[in-house]
Scaffold this active site. Structure first.
Site, PDB file in Angstrom:
ATOM      1  N   ARG A  65       0.869  -1.181   0.000  1.00 61.34           N
ATOM      2  CA  ARG A  65       0.000   0.000   0.000  1.00 61.34           C
ATOM      3  C   ARG A  65       0.904   1.229   0.000  1.00 61.34           C
ATOM      4  NH1 ARG A  65       2.407   2.023   3.614  1.00 61.34           N
ATOM      5  NH2 ARG A  65       0.872   3.670   3.660  1.00 61.34           N
ATOM      6  N   GLY A  66       0.280   2.388  -0.164  1.00 67.15           N
ATOM      7  CA  GLY A  66       1.071   3.604  -0.326  1.00 67.15           C
ATOM      8  C   GLY A  66       1.190   3.876  -1.822  1.00 67.15           C
ATOM      9  N   ALA A  67       0.905   5.123  -2.212  1.00 65.35           N
ATOM     10  CA  ALA A  67       0.743   5.435  -3.635  1.00 65.35           C
ATOM     11  C   ALA A  67       1.929   5.005  -4.514  1.00 65.35           C
ATOM     12  CB  ALA A  67       0.432   6.921  -3.788  1.00 65.35           C
ATOM     13  N   ASP A 228      -1.791  10.853  -2.207  1.00 62.07           N
ATOM     14  CA  ASP A 228      -2.219   9.801  -3.134  1.00 62.07           C
ATOM     15  C   ASP A 228      -2.564  10.354  -4.512  1.00 62.07           C
ATOM     16  OD1 ASP A 228      -2.938   8.695  -0.254  1.00 62.07           O
ATOM     17  OD2 ASP A 228      -2.573   7.026  -1.628  1.00 62.07           O
ATOM     18  N   ASN A 238      -5.179  12.478   0.395  1.00 65.00           N
ATOM     19  CA  ASN A 238      -4.273  11.630   1.185  1.00 65.00           C
ATOM     20  C   ASN A 238      -5.131  10.873   2.197  1.00 65.00           C
ATOM     21  OD1 ASN A 238      -1.581  10.705   1.822  1.00 65.00           O
ATOM     22  ND2 ASN A 238      -1.725  11.869   3.713  1.00 65.00           N
TER      23      ASN A 238
HETATM   24  O1  MRU Z   1      -4.515   3.192   2.083  1.00 63.36           O
HETATM   25  P1  MRU Z   1      -3.031   3.393   1.965  1.00 63.36           P
HETATM   26  O2  MRU Z   1      -2.270   2.843   3.127  1.00 63.36           O
HETATM   27  O3  MRU Z   1      -2.504   2.910   0.633  1.00 63.36           O
HETATM   28  O4  MRU Z   1      -2.852   4.969   1.983  1.00 63.36           O
HETATM   29  C1  MRU Z   1      -1.564   5.505   1.861  1.00 63.36           C
HETATM   30  C2  MRU Z   1      -1.520   6.966   2.057  1.00 63.36           C
HETATM   31  O5  MRU Z   1      -2.519   7.630   2.165  1.00 63.36           O
HETATM   32  C3  MRU Z   1      -0.160   7.596   2.016  1.00 63.36           C
HETATM   33  O6  MRU Z   1      -0.105   8.705   2.864  1.00 63.36           O
HETATM   34  C4  MRU Z   1       0.143   8.039   0.590  1.00 63.36           C
HETATM   35  O7  MRU Z   1      -0.047   6.992  -0.294  1.00 63.36           O
HETATM   36  C5  MRU Z   1       1.502   8.569   0.446  1.00 63.36           C
HETATM   37  S1  MRU Z   1       2.711   7.307   0.456  1.00 63.36           S
HETATM   38  C6  MRU Z   1       4.214   7.943   0.082  1.00 63.36           C
END
Ligand code: MRU
Length: 335
Positions: A65-67, A228, A238
């Site tokens: 997970r994480g963009a 995101d 985000n």
């Molecule tokens: O649902 P997730 O855990 O994928 O959400 C991730 C986020 O909101 C992060 O803050 C975002 O992707 C930035 S990661 C460098």
């Protein structure tokens, strides 16, 4: 110390290359290994994906997970799926909000050598994170108490991190992190707190509802979060709870920065109201893992992201520089 929590290849490859020792994504030529972030911080286990569908499922189920990490994983998913329309479709359907996923898929579509392109996406993300760290570090004062939300660290990227990349690059200044736990999925409590401990960065964990109190006491010097998707006018999607933090930061005169690579910008979306917001399952709100605390049958909302209007953002840190007081004109200059 629990052996399973030791950083991988300590003093080895990752450290020598100046990146974080936490490796969320490992490409093995015939398979993609993803650190199962659902199990952290208790267990460090890699899930092996050999098909695009398996990668899509891993993205949907939050193994990765994480963009930026989702974008990198999807690119390798296309390689495993040999660029078939079915592979693209499965990956495209995995999660809706982080634009890095669609950015990576579009890039793969244009590529002649799929594996080389996926590797380039991965390496470029590492380089962008390091640049974000260097460009963002001057914004962080000596001994600053840096509040962050969700996890925008090595785990959320190819490595190093965006918001946590800025923190990593500021390590010499005796800074400390205040990690918001990030209900309901606890990315702050489980992942950011773990990463900080791995890196020897002092970290204090709070529940999301404590942020305003700490700001009102003058105990937060700066907020840095990831993103995101960033719309053309600078509105930022985000993790849910980011908007509330930005409002609080404005109220208390605390600078609020967003750190994100250019792959997170979506210039085609004019403002944040058009960003698709993922709604996740109710059981993430009614309980956690096997535990449930809400009564059966209660109605639940679970939007996984929110939109912070550009006017609340002090600056956006990307690999090309820091855009202060972001707006349509200033962001257009980046492209
Ligand atoms: O649902 P997730 O855990 O994928 O959400 C991730 C986020 O909101 C992060 O803050 C975002 O992707 C930035 S990661 C460098």
């Amino acid at each position: 110390m629990n052996k399973r929590l030791r950083p991988p290849d300590k003093g080895g490859g990752a450290k020598r290359r100046g990146i974080s020792a936490v490796q969320p994504i490992r490409w093995r030529g015939d398979r993609l290994e993803l650190l199962d972030q659902r199990l952290l911080p208790d267990k460090k286990i890699y899930v092996s994906c050999r098909t695009a569908e398996q990668v899509a499922k891993a993205i949907r189920d939050m193994v990765v997970r994480g963009a930026p990490a989702i974008g990198c994983a999807a690119a390798f998913g296309v390689v495993l799926g040999k660029g078939s329309p079915k592979a693209y479709e499965a990956l495209r359907q995995s999660r809706p909000t982080a634009v890095n996923l669609f950015w990576a898929l579009d890039r793969m579509k244009r590529a002649k050598d799929l594996e080389a392109e996926a590797k380039a996406i991965y390496e470029e993300d590492l380089a962008a994170n390091r640049a974000i760290g260097e460009l963002g570090a001057p914004l962080i004062a000596e001994r600053a108490r840096v509040m962050t939300h969700c996890n925008a660290g090595a785990l959320a990227t190819a490595g190093y991190g965006t918001a946590l990349g800025v923190v990593r690059s500021s390590k010499g200044k005796k800074i400390s992190v205040i990690a918001c736990e990030t209900r309901p999925y606890l990315q702050g409590a489980r992942l950011t707190a773990w990463e900080c401990l791995q890196e020897g960065i002092p970290c204090t964990l709070i529940t999301d509802s404590m942020a305003g109190h700490l700001m009102s006491k003058g105990e937060v010097d700066v907020v840095v979060v990831g993103a995101d998707r960033i719309a053309a006018n600078g509105d930022v999607a985000n993790k849910i709870g980011t908007y509330a933090l930005a409002v609080l930061a404005k109220r208390h005169g605390v600078p609020f920065y967003v750190a994100a690579p250019l792959s997170t910008f979506d210039p085609k979306i004019s403002d944040g109201s058009h960003i698709p917001i993922e709604e996740r399952p109710a059981d993430e709100v009614t309980g956690y893992r096997k535990m449930r605390w809400a009564p059966k049958g209660v109605q639940v909302r679970n939007p996984a992201f929110d939109v912070t209007p550009a006017e609340l953002i002090t600056g956006i840190i990307c690999e090309k520089g820091v855009v202060l007081a972001p707006n349509r004109e200033r962001l257009a200059r980046l492209f």
